[in-house]
Design an enzyme around this catalytic site. Structure first.
Site, PDB file in Angstrom:
ATOM      1  CG  ASP A   1      47.222  38.548  39.790  1.00  0.00           C
ATOM      2  OD1 ASP A   1      46.186  38.961  40.356  1.00  0.00           O
ATOM      3  OD2 ASP A   1      48.191  38.058  40.410  1.00  0.00           O
TER       4      ASP A   1
ATOM      5  CG  ASN B   1      39.714  34.263  42.043  1.00  0.00           C
ATOM      6  OD1 ASN B   1      39.868  34.285  40.825  1.00  0.00           O
ATOM      7  ND2 ASN B   1      40.719  34.513  42.871  1.00  0.00           N
TER       8      ASN B   1
HETATM    9  C1  IPE Z   1      44.760  34.205  39.504  1.00  0.00           C
HETATM   10  O1  IPE Z   1      44.922  35.345  40.260  1.00  0.00           O
HETATM   11  C2  IPE Z   1      43.334  34.084  39.059  1.00  0.00           C
HETATM   12  C3  IPE Z   1      42.888  35.065  38.077  1.00  0.00           C
HETATM   13  C4  IPE Z   1      43.632  35.953  37.494  1.00  0.00           C
HETATM   14  C5  IPE Z   1      41.496  34.989  37.730  1.00  0.00           C
HETATM   15  P1  IPE Z   1      44.822  35.315  41.858  1.00  0.00           P
HETATM   16  O2  IPE Z   1      45.044  36.710  42.316  1.00  0.00           O
HETATM   17  O3  IPE Z   1      43.585  34.658  42.288  1.00  0.00           O
HETATM   18  O4  IPE Z   1      46.055  34.388  42.241  1.00  0.00           O
HETATM   19  P2  IPE Z   1      46.897  34.290  43.586  1.00  0.00           P
HETATM   20  O5  IPE Z   1      45.922  34.170  44.708  1.00  0.00           O
HETATM   21  O6  IPE Z   1      47.696  35.544  43.693  1.00  0.00           O
HETATM   22  O7  IPE Z   1      47.770  33.103  43.410  1.00  0.00           O
HETATM   23  C1  IPE Z   2      42.919  39.667  39.144  1.00  0.00           C
HETATM   24  O1  IPE Z   2      43.199  40.734  39.968  1.00  0.00           O
HETATM   25  C2  IPE Z   2      41.441  39.451  38.941  1.00  0.00           C
HETATM   26  C3  IPE Z   2      40.903  38.281  39.631  1.00  0.00           C
HETATM   27  C4  IPE Z   2      41.572  37.403  40.324  1.00  0.00           C
HETATM   28  C5  IPE Z   2      39.462  38.073  39.535  1.00  0.00           C
HETATM   29  P1  IPE Z   2      43.227  40.563  41.547  1.00  0.00           P
HETATM   30  O2  IPE Z   2      41.892  40.874  42.084  1.00  0.00           O
HETATM   31  O3  IPE Z   2      43.785  39.260  41.940  1.00  0.00           O
HETATM   32  O4  IPE Z   2      44.234  41.729  41.944  1.00  0.00           O
HETATM   33  P2  IPE Z   2      45.397  41.647  43.019  1.00  0.00           P
HETATM   34  O5  IPE Z   2      46.222  40.471  42.697  1.00  0.00           O
HETATM   35  O6  IPE Z   2      44.724  41.526  44.360  1.00  0.00           O
HETATM   36  O7  IPE Z   2      46.142  42.920  42.869  1.00  0.00           O
HETATM   37 MG    MG Z   3      45.641  38.569  42.310  1.00  0.00          MG
END
Ligand code: IPE
Ligand code: IPE
Ligand code: MG
Length: 235
Positions: free
Chosen positions: A15, A63
């Site tokens: 993340d 997502n």
């Molecule tokens: C969790 O991250 C999913 C992945 C890393 C693929 P998210 O960014 O989607 O999670 P939340 O929304 O912060 O809980």
């Molecule tokens: C994790 O990074 C990747 C996926 C969830 C696909 P994020 O896209 O959630 O990055 P942040 O949390 O918005 O910084």
């Molecule tokens: Mg995230």
């Protein structure tokens, strides 16, 4: 770091790609692209040190709610990375598996996933699982439906439903539960990842954004794991 007490199965919630990019006034997709680079380094290193199972959370069922351009961009990045990287995985004897709902993903992505799984299925090194279109609640619902079908067909009696049967109908049926879960980016939550499987996992949270998570950050996490005392309810 002592190599003899490494976790057998490591699961990672990758993340912070978006915030990594935002901090640099760059588009979010640049962060995702950088995240793929971290992933390659961590996969390579995990396989080098003898980790048996590595599971990474690449795209959750939730997502899909992101803007279409970001969703498509993430899928394309992953698609291209897998195409480019498959030969290296084969060379390193890595076995690849996708966990998640394969029924509802674009057909070309599904075909590539199946191809990668097939081409690495006889490999005997590290098993590398990519959680894509993965949601733990959805996975549990899937398992329950499979069991309900078996009951209706009189293949299983209700009294035979137990933890093993539920586990054996999850996407992770052939693997041990994760010993260690790492989440980057500073969020202290699980976000629908492997809820059943991490009942007794050690959890590790770091503020580092995923694109900055490198070998040395990984070693630090593994050292922390090695200092934990796992009790499983005993004393
Ligand atoms: C969790 O991250 C999913 C992945 C890393 C693929 P998210 O960014 O989607 O999670 P939340 O929304 O912060 O809980
Ligand atoms: C994790 O990074 C990747 C996926 C969830 C696909 P994020 O896209 O959630 O990055 P942040 O949390 O918005 O910084
Ligand atoms: Mg995230």
């Amino acid at each position: 770091m002592q190599n003899n007490i490494l976790p057998k199965h490591i699961a990672i919630i990758m993340d912070g790609n978006g915030r990594w990019a935002k901090k640099r006034f760059l588009p979010r997709l640049v962060g995702h692209n950088q995240g793929v680079k971290s992933l390659k380094e961590i996969v390579r290193y995990s396989s080098d040190i003898g980790i048996e199972y590595l599971t990474v959370y690449a795209f959750s069922t939730e997502n899909w709610a992101r803007p279409k351009t970001e969703v498509n961009g993430i899928i394309k990045l992953l698609f291209d990375a897998m195409k480019e990287y498959i030969n290296e995985l084969i060379e390193n004897n890595v076995k690849m598996k996708i966990i998640g709902d394969k029924e509802t993903i674009p057909e070309n992505v599904m075909e590539l996933f199946n191809d990668c799984e097939n081409r690495t299925k006889n490999n005997t090194g590290m098993q590398f699982n990519i959680a894509f279109n993965y949601g733990s609640r959805q996975e549990i619902v899937h398992s329950v439906k499979e069991i309900a079908k078996m009951c209706l067909e009189n293949k299983v009696d209700i009294n035979e439903i137990n933890e093993e049967l539920i586990q054996s109908n999850l996407y992770t049926k052939d693997m041990p539960d994760p010993d260690f879960v790492i989440r980057t980016s500073g969020e202290i939550r699980i976000s629908n990842f492997l809820l059943w499987q991490i009942s007794y996992s050690e959890l590790y949270f770091t503020k580092t954004y995923w694109p900055d998570f490198n070998k040395s950050e990984y070693k630090k996490a593994l050292e922390e794991y090695q200092s934990r005392k796992r009790r499983y309810g005993k004393i």
